[in-house]
Design a protein around this motif. Structure first.
Motif, mmCIF file in Angstrom:
data_model
loop_
_atom_site.group_PDB
_atom_site.id
_atom_site.type_symbol
_atom_site.label_atom_id
_atom_site.label_comp_id
_atom_site.label_asym_id
_atom_site.label_seq_id
_atom_site.Cartn_x
_atom_site.Cartn_y
_atom_site.Cartn_z
ATOM 1 N N ASN A 3 3.758 13.403 -0.659
ATOM 2 C CA ASN A 3 3.703 13.420 -1.973
ATOM 3 C C ASN A 3 2.951 12.436 -2.632
ATOM 4 O O ASN A 3 3.086 11.709 -3.047
ATOM 5 N N THR A 42 2.389 2.153 -8.019
ATOM 6 C CA THR A 42 1.594 2.945 -8.860
ATOM 7 C C THR A 42 2.567 3.495 -8.765
ATOM 8 O O THR A 42 2.707 4.585 -10.683
ATOM 9 N N GLY A 57 0.630 -1.072 -0.253
ATOM 10 C CA GLY A 57 -0.192 -0.082 -0.169
ATOM 11 C C GLY A 57 0.826 0.797 -0.302
ATOM 12 O O GLY A 57 0.073 2.650 -0.132
ATOM 13 N N LYS A 64 4.112 1.620 -4.452
ATOM 14 C CA LYS A 64 4.827 0.653 -5.339
ATOM 15 C C LYS A 64 4.749 0.228 -6.778
ATOM 16 O O LYS A 64 5.621 0.478 -7.889
ATOM 17 N N ASN A 108 6.414 8.872 -0.255
ATOM 18 C CA ASN A 108 4.950 8.426 -0.931
ATOM 19 C C ASN A 108 3.989 8.675 -0.346
ATOM 20 O O ASN A 108 2.896 8.405 -0.488
HETATM 21 N N1 LIG Z 1 1.912 9.214 -3.686
HETATM 22 C C1 LIG Z 1 -0.073 8.364 -4.177
HETATM 23 N N2 LIG Z 1 -0.511 9.685 -3.598
HETATM 24 C C2 LIG Z 1 -1.941 8.822 -2.951
HETATM 25 N N3 LIG Z 1 -2.295 7.741 -2.865
HETATM 26 C C3 LIG Z 1 -1.338 6.965 -3.775
HETATM 27 C C4 LIG Z 1 0.091 7.164 -3.957
HETATM 28 N N4 LIG Z 1 0.917 6.552 -4.381
HETATM 29 C C5 LIG Z 1 -0.452 5.210 -4.394
HETATM 30 N N5 LIG Z 1 -1.856 5.700 -4.114
HETATM 31 C C6 LIG Z 1 -2.746 4.604 -3.882
HETATM 32 O O1 LIG Z 1 -2.385 3.740 -2.427
HETATM 33 C C7 LIG Z 1 -3.155 2.674 -2.351
HETATM 34 C C8 LIG Z 1 -1.613 1.560 -3.233
HETATM 35 O O2 LIG Z 1 -0.271 1.784 -4.235
HETATM 36 P P1 LIG Z 1 -0.120 0.422 -4.567
HETATM 37 O O3 LIG Z 1 0.568 0.779 -5.816
HETATM 38 O O4 LIG Z 1 -0.835 -1.088 -5.147
HETATM 39 O O5 LIG Z 1 0.750 0.223 -3.924
HETATM 40 P P2 LIG Z 1 0.995 -0.944 -3.131
HETATM 41 O O6 LIG Z 1 2.059 -1.365 -4.522
HETATM 42 O O7 LIG Z 1 2.992 -0.693 -2.602
HETATM 43 O O8 LIG Z 1 0.936 -1.993 -1.944
HETATM 44 C C9 LIG Z 1 -3.536 2.871 -4.464
HETATM 45 O O9 LIG Z 1 -5.161 2.799 -4.202
HETATM 46 C C10 LIG Z 1 -3.012 4.217 -5.048
HETATM 47 O O10 LIG Z 1 -3.400 4.184 -6.085
#
Ligand SMILES: Nc1ncnc2c1ncn2[C@@H]1O[C@H](COP(=O)(O)OP(=O)(O)O)[C@@H](O)[C@H]1O
Ligand SMILES: Nc1ncnc2c1ncn2[C@@H]1O[C@H](COP(=O)(O)OS(=O)(=O)O)[C@@H](OP(=O)(O)O)[C@H]1O
Length: 213
Positions: free
Chosen positions: A193, A55, A50, A53, A190
């Protein structure tokens, strides 16, 4: 070098590296990189579930791809459907997960590709093992940081909720350790930002280091 014990044809157990000689081919990593006009590397995204990574890695890959660079994104969830489909979340399985991904990433770097990996990769030792597989400046560790409360609030897959309810065991950050990088090449805040700032930070670094133009 890792010594893997296997059964030889004669049924004798020998180290897998015995009787095998490395073959040096004439088209090498440098030649392939030259064709692609890029310096291959591994962008190793690590952080809590969460933290962002996938995204950030996905948004970065979009940008690099649009600019004509040859990239490949290895994502934890996806790899666990195939290459690592036999692995769970015990310490030994996570270790094997990262080892396999490290070896695949190394092959892709040899192919001249800019590789992005999005794995929690919670243990420093395993991340350092991957670093040791690669050449100088080819391993770029990126700490995608967002605190546990933020990750739990995001919880896009509902996994933290399940972990808190005891329905998932060994969940990173809840009842399984996450060892944050000490000196990552890049630190992304993250949790605070927007994704665009995190992506820009990486693009700037890649061009400063000569991986892209
Ligand atoms: N900088 C950010 N600000 C707000 N929300 C974010 C940001 N980066 C990612 N998210 C949101 O957080 C959630 C988790 O992101 P994700 O990329 O799935 O994380 P991971 O791959 O680390 O588990 C998603 O709903 C995504 O849209
Ligand atoms: N117990 C437990 N702990 C952590 N994560 C879990 C667990 N069970 C399932 N998931 C889901 O699997 C994704 C993490 O896989 P990884 O391969 O990145 O994990 S690891 O690097 O081997 O620790 C992770 O994806 P991300 O949220 O994208 O990080 C989760 O969706």
């Amino acid at each position: 070098m890792t010594t893997i014990i296997k059964e030889s044809d004669a049924g004798v157990t020998v180290p897998a590296t015995d009787n095998i000689v490395w073959h040096q081919h004439s088209v090498d990593k440098a030649a392939r990189a030259e064709n692609k006009q890029q310096q291959p590397c591994v962008l190793w995204f690590t952080g809590l579930s969460g933290s962002g990574k996938s995204t950030v890695a996905g948004a970065l890959e979009n940008e690099l791809h649009k600019a004509g660079y040859h990239t490949y994104l290895l994502d934890g969830d996806n790899v666990r459907f195939g290459l690592c489909g036999d692995l769970g979340f015990s310490y030994a399985d996570r270790k094997e997960n990262i080892r396999r991904v490290g070896e695949v990433a190394k092959l892709m770097v040899d192919a001249g590709v800019i590789v992005l990996t999005a794995f929690i990769s919670p243990h420093r030792q395993e991340r350092e093992l991957v670093r040791s597989l690669l050449g100088d400046s080819e391993f770029i560790e990126i700490h995608v940081d967002a605190d546990l409360a933020t990750c739990e609030q995001r919880d896009p897959k509902g996994l933290y909720k399940k972990a808190r309810a005891g329905e998932i065991k060994n969940f990173t950050g809840i009842d399984s350790v996450y060892e944050a990088p000490i000196e990552p090449e890049l630190y992304l805040d993250n949790g605070n930002n927007p994704v665009s700032i995190s992506v820009q930070q990486i693009v700037t670094y890649l061009s400063q280091q000569g991986h892209i133009k």
